[in-house]
Scaffold this active site. Structure first.
Site, mmCIF file in Angstrom:
data_model
loop_
_atom_site.group_PDB
_atom_site.id
_atom_site.type_symbol
_atom_site.label_atom_id
_atom_site.label_comp_id
_atom_site.label_asym_id
_atom_site.label_seq_id
_atom_site.Cartn_x
_atom_site.Cartn_y
_atom_site.Cartn_z
ATOM 1 N N ASP A 18 5.067 -74.823 84.542
ATOM 2 C CA ASP A 18 3.670 -75.056 84.243
ATOM 3 C C ASP A 18 2.608 -76.013 85.087
ATOM 4 O O ASP A 18 3.257 -77.340 85.010
ATOM 5 C CB ASP A 18 3.771 -75.472 82.705
ATOM 6 N N ASP A 116 -1.650 -70.368 86.017
ATOM 7 C CA ASP A 116 -0.693 -71.322 86.375
ATOM 8 C C ASP A 116 0.577 -71.577 85.697
ATOM 9 O O ASP A 116 1.084 -72.616 85.592
ATOM 10 C CB ASP A 116 -1.770 -72.633 85.687
ATOM 11 N N GLU A 117 1.264 -70.492 85.292
ATOM 12 C CA GLU A 117 2.460 -70.786 84.601
ATOM 13 C C GLU A 117 3.283 -69.357 84.792
ATOM 14 O O GLU A 117 2.799 -68.311 84.881
ATOM 15 C CB GLU A 117 2.441 -71.187 83.035
#
Length: 370
Positions: A18, A116-117
């Site tokens: 993350d 973003d993860e």
């Protein structure tokens, strides 16, 4: 009485990555004047009449209670000194996709959850590294060295626990939940921290005096199923660290590439072309290993100021020949706009792939001869 047996596969090695306050971190990196100040990515309510919502905020702004999906007006009221930036989502997406390629250096079993993860299954991995913790540390190192951004990592034997672990020690943390520790870890966790348990479910659970994982562990399975149906079935297992959902990677590989970040910046064209040749060799070897050939050669150049250029050349016919890829990469580089900044990263990728066993003739170095 158990309705279904508790089958728990603890042999897998799952990582959840993350990125830390991703959008805000990119803006801080690109504008050092923003560092040390509360930063909100979202419309400035003073310019929109109070309209707009927060996309994200850096950790300084979060100390004032600002969070994603909050109205920009409320964010301003909580922290009038915060700096508001609309953000550049095209830039964030480009960087996010580049970060994703780092994951694929280690495994093709990558399940992106957002820009973003992502989850990674590294039970079997490209570098034959036995330790998932070591891989997580290498990924954190790679992201920092190549993008000057940080991420938090969670390591466990399933996606549910890996996700909880990555959120446990932010920013730039690395948390491991071992099989023997899972139930104890979950017992102390507030039920609202359980990934996948929404606000309404939390309210219903609180009404039943269920506040922590330990409280869930003490409720019979049938009771949870009677109260919540399928959600109760899943919750009973999650509270015991049981979740066998696979890391899903439906992505058909459309490219094969290689890139490298240099600790010492490259300035000389000869040095840069030498490194492009080495990279082209790795790509050609990989194409042959995977039985693939491609029609488009792409090079990526990242400079010392973190600006990145990608340019491509389309070939007449597909190839996996090293000399063709090398020559194409050199020609692309020769046509780039001159930049006096040092080069920190070079990459070569061949895309538009197809099976190399097809009967069409592949391009070879002879096609470049005059």
């Amino acid at each position: 009485m158990l309705i279904f047996p508790l089958i728990n596969d603890t042999s897998r090695k799952i990582i959840h990555i993350d990125m830390d306050a991703f959008f805000a971190a990119v803006e801080e990196r690109d504008n050092p004047k923003l560092k040390g100040k509360p930063l909100v990515i979202g419309a400035d309510p003073r310019q929109t009449g109070g309209r707009g919502v927060v996309s994200t905020a850096n950790y300084l702004a979060r100390e004032f209670g600002i969070h994603s999906a909050m109205s920009s007006k409320e964010a301003y009221e909580r922290c009038p000194q915060a700096i508001f930036i609309r953000g550049n989502h095209t830039k964030y997406r480009q960087i996010g996709l580049q970060v994703r390629e780092i994951f694929r250096r280690y495994t093709d079993l990558v399940e992106p959850m957002s820009i973003d993860e992502a989850y990674l299954d590294v039970t079997e991995n490209k570098l034959n590294i036995k330790s998932a913790v070591k891989i997580a540390k290498l990924i954190q190192r790679d992201i920092w060295e190549e993008f000057h951004l940080t991420c938090s990592a969670g390591v466990s034997y399933n996606k549910f626990l890996a996700k909880l672990a990555s959120d446990y020690d932010k920013p730039h943390g690395l948390t491991v939940i071992l099989p023997q520790d899972a139930e104890g870890f979950l017992a102390t966790l507030p039920i609202e921290k359980f990934y996948g348990v929404g606000k309404k479910s939390v309210e219903k659970l609180h009404a039943l005096h269920i506040f922590t994982g330990k409280d869930v562990q003490q409720v019979p399975e049938m009771t949870l199923i009677d109260l919540f149906g399928r959600f109760g079935f899943d919750l009973y297992r999650k509270a015991r660290g049981i979740s066998n959902s696979p890391v899903k990677n439906d992505r058909i590989r459309k490219s094969i590439g290689s890139e490298r970040t240099y600790g010492k910046l490259l300035y000389n064209d000869e040095d840069i072309k030498l490194e492009l040749s080495k990279t082209a060799r790795r790509v050609a070897d990989s194409l042959k290993k995977h039985g693939r050939k491609g029609k488009i050669v792409v090079i990526k150049v990242r400079y010392s100021d973190f600006s990145t250029l990608t340019k491509r050349k389309t070939l007449d016919v597909p190839t996996q020949d090293f000399e063709v890829i090398e020559r194409s990469a050199h020609r692309i580089f020769d046509h780039l706009t001159e930049n006096n900044s040092g080069v920190r990263l070079l990459g070569v990728t061949v895309t538009a792939l197809e099976d190399s066993t097809r009967e069409e003739l592949s391009l070879t170095a002879d096609d470049f001869k005059t």
